[in-house]
Design an enzyme around this catalytic site. Structure first.
Site, PDB file in Angstrom:
ATOM      1  CB  CYS A 112     -24.389  -4.396  73.360  1.00 21.27           C
ATOM      2  SG  CYS A 112     -25.701  -3.659  72.379  1.00 21.27           S
ATOM      3  CB  CYS A 132     -33.186 -18.150  32.487  1.00 15.49           C
ATOM      4  SG  CYS A 132     -32.204 -19.654  32.413  1.00 15.49           S
ATOM      5  CG  HIS A 146     -21.437 -11.360  19.517  1.00 18.22           C
ATOM      6  ND1 HIS A 146     -20.101 -11.399  19.226  1.00 18.22           N
ATOM      7  CD2 HIS A 146     -21.538 -11.130  20.846  1.00 18.22           C
ATOM      8  CE1 HIS A 146     -19.420 -11.182  20.346  1.00 18.22           C
ATOM      9  NE2 HIS A 146     -20.265 -11.026  21.343  1.00 18.22           N
ATOM     10  CB  CYS A 198     -17.128  -8.492  22.876  1.00 22.82           C
ATOM     11  SG  CYS A 198     -17.313 -10.218  23.334  1.00 22.82           S
ATOM     12  CB  CYS A 200     -35.518  21.101 -10.280  1.00 21.29           C
ATOM     13  SG  CYS A 200     -35.631  22.873 -10.500  1.00 21.29           S
ATOM     14  CB  CYS A 208     -37.037  28.084   2.180  1.00 21.07           C
ATOM     15  SG  CYS A 208     -37.116  27.693   3.928  1.00 21.07           S
ATOM     16  CB  CYS A 223     -23.983  28.799  -6.196  1.00 20.53           C
ATOM     17  SG  CYS A 223     -25.478  29.719  -6.588  1.00 20.53           S
ATOM     18  CG  HIS A 233     -29.161  31.483 -10.048  1.00 21.20           C
ATOM     19  ND1 HIS A 233     -28.970  31.988  -8.799  1.00 21.20           N
ATOM     20  CD2 HIS A 233     -28.336  30.408 -10.151  1.00 21.20           C
ATOM     21  CE1 HIS A 233     -28.092  31.251  -8.160  1.00 21.20           C
ATOM     22  NE2 HIS A 233     -27.682  30.278  -8.965  1.00 21.20           N
TER      23      HIS A 233
HETATM   24 ZN   LIG Z   1     -26.452  28.674  -8.401  1.00 23.14          ZN
HETATM   25 ZN   LIG Z   2     -19.531 -10.837  23.286  1.00 21.76          ZN
HETATM   26 ZN   LIG Z   3     -31.282 -19.566  30.412  1.00 19.58          ZN
HETATM   27 ZN   LIG Z   4     -25.412  -1.495  71.931  1.00 19.55          ZN
HETATM   28 ZN   LIG Z   5     -35.729  29.449   4.607  1.00 22.30          ZN
END
Ligand SMILES: [Zn+2]
Ligand SMILES: [Zn+2]
Ligand SMILES: [Zn+2]
Ligand SMILES: [Zn+2]
Ligand SMILES: [Zn+2]
Ligand SMILES: [Zn+2]
Length: 519
Positions: free
Chosen positions: A172, A243, A274, A279, A319, A324, A337, A344
């Site tokens: 409808c 814009c 660019h 591209c 050095c 750590c 090493c 060492h």
């Molecule tokens: Zn070493």
């Molecule tokens: Zn481009």
């Molecule tokens: Zn523009």
């Molecule tokens: Zn209807």
């Molecule tokens: Zn450590």
């Protein structure tokens, strides 16, 4: 739609000052290099620097041997109001061949991404118009042809005069109205039949029958325009903030476009303009700049993981005794090493005894490579960033120029006389943008003879750019206006010319496939 938009015309064409264009063209032809000192380096004995000589020869080659220039790309900036008349033009071109209502042609064109040739090809392949429209899943019936039969609407279950498109799915008018309104709210510019899985598209004339109000009509027209720009390979929305203008180009190839809002962008990918980078490389580059992978490389080149707790440790000095930094670990080890430092201190211990020498060599090589990759990247990145930064400072320079121009007017220097300063800032930023992307181009470029010519062009443009920049930033207050004007204008012409040479070299290189890229 057609009657409404026939009154639109495309402006700008009328706005072009043809005298000015002719003047510009003459100027381009007359263009000769005025400043030979920038161009060739002559040593004490009067010999021309061989690299620059090479460059000069290369340039002559462009002027004498090159093929006739390809047709210049024409870009047209349109406003939203211009678009309906452009759509009407597309439709009327097809209407001459396929005689159906405009709303059907509009849907057809949309299906073929507004490319007329494949559309017509398919049309000629089909047995007849109805066969063609059926294959394209478009209802050939417009409103006047929707036949009505009394019956119970399957959707609202009320007895009514039921109508529908040629697929014989009927409902409808109230249900059609509701359905179409919902589809528009969802942002559609193509509306198919209401029956589920029926893909038959309704012509615009039919859709227009069921609009509730003007806002719905406006929404639909807006969506029609949007999909026209989006799917048409020759159109692109300007990505500039707020814009809303559209660029219509004679070429679908990647090229830089300048919008009236000041945005410069690539017609193909929509990023900032660019050239001369393609591209694909731009995309790789932007991703590279964003990625943490470079940081990871840096860490790899400068750090090792603590052999005990695996926290990365940065080596600061020469050095090799490392402690750590993880407060819960404080393990001491040898940088070379990676063994416990304690062993060492034993007199007879030699550092590399416990490690397979090949393993160490491979690890060192990998570290060394990643270090030199990183150094290479940083080399190009820092130059890219420098020009990018300078480009962003251009706004300040424009302000300074405007102040200067005001001053000039006070001292009876006419606006026309001061216009050269604005042109110079324009040249400068164009050149900076080019310089910025030459470093991306160079980053992906493999070294060969052509690459050397490119680098010479690049160096030459860079030098001239910095010189112009110096004129505008430092010499402004010192020079007398007449000398400054001469100096600036000469440099601008030189820069424009060198920029063109560099760009042509890059694009001709693409055509002749002389560039070898690393990726
Ligand atoms: Zn070493
Ligand atoms: Zn481009
Ligand atoms: Zn523009
Ligand atoms: Zn209807
Ligand atoms: Zn450590
Ligand atoms: Zn249907």
């Amino acid at each position: 739609m057609a009657s409404d938009s026939d009154e639109y015309s495309i402006p700008f064409e009328d706005d072009i000052d043809y005298d000015e264009v002719e003047e510009m063209e003459e100027e381009m032809e007359d263009l000769t290099i005025s400043d030979d000192d920038d161009f060739e380096e002559v040593d004490e004995e009067g010999n021309v620097n061989p690299i620059n000589k090479n460059l000069y020869e290369e340039e002559l080659e462009f002027e004498t041997n090159s093929e006739p220039e390809p047709e210049e790309i024409k870009d047209e900036i349109l406003t939203l109001n211009d678009v309906p008349s452009v759509i009407v033009k597309y439709i009327s071109d097809i209407r001459e061949i396929i005689e159906v209502p405009d709303g059907i042609i509009r849907i057809l064109l949309q299906k073929f991404k507004w490319d007329k040739d494949p559309l017509l090809e398919r049309f000629y392949e089909a047995d007849d118009l109805y066969d063609f429209l059926r294959k394209q899943k478009i209802d050939p019936f417009t409103s006047s042809q929707w036949s009505g039969t009394e019956g119970e609407c399957e959707i609202c279950c009320e007895t009514f005069l039921l109508t529908g498109p040629s697929c014989n799915h009927k409902a409808c008018p109230t249900c059609w109205k509701f359905y179409i309104s919902e589809r528009i709210k969802e942002g559609n510019s193509e509306i198919e039949c209401m029956a589920s899985k029926c893909e038959l598209l309704l012509p615009d004339e039919q859709v227009l029958e069921y609009f509730n109000d003007k806002s719905e009509l406006d929404a639909y027209l807006g969506q029609v325009i949007n999909s026209f720009v989006q799917f048409n390979a020759q159109m692109r929305w300007c990505p500039g903030v707020d814009c809303g203008r559209i660029v219509k180009s004679s070429s679908t190839d990647p090229h830089d476009v300048s919008c009236q809002c000041g945005t410069q962008f690539c017609f193909s990918c929509g990023n900032d303009g660019h050239s001369p980078v393609n591209c694909r490389h731009l995309k790789l580059w932007l991703k590279k700049c964003l990625d943490d992978s470079e940081t990871a490389n840096w860490i790899n080149a400068n750090t090792k993981d603590c052999p005990k707790c695996l926290v990365p440790i940065e080596k600061n000095g020469g050095c090799n005794y490392i402690r750590c930094r993880n407060p819960t670990c404080r393990h001491t080890f040898c940088w070379i090493c990676m063994k416990d430092w304690a062993i060492h201190t034993l007199g007879h211990f030699r550092c590399n005894i416990f490690v397979s020498p090949e393993e160490t060599a491979a690890a060192e090589l990998a570290r060394g490579q990643s270090r030199s990759f990183l150094q290479r990247y940083l080399f190009y990145f820092s130059r890219y960033q420098t020009h990018k930064h300078s480009l962003s400072l251009e706004k300040k320079l424009i302000e300074k120029m405007n102040k200067k121009i005001e001053e000039a007017q006070e001292y009876a220097m006419s606006w026309n006389d001061a216009q050269f300063l604005r042109d110079a800032v324009d040249s400068l930023s164009k050149s900076r943008r080019t310089m910025m992307y030459t470093y991306v181009f160079a980053f992906y470029l493999k070294r060969n003879n052509h690459a050397e010519i490119f680098e010479t062009n690049q160096r030459d443009l860079e030098m001239a750019t910095e010189q112009l920049s110096g004129y505008l930033e430092q010499d402004m207050d010192e020079e007398d206006p007449k000398t400054l004007k001469q100096k600036v204008q000469d440099k601008c012409r030189y820069i424009e010319h060198r920029r063109k040479v560099l760009m042509n070299h890059c694009s001709e290189g693409n055509e002749q496939e002389i560039w070898e890229f690393t990726q």
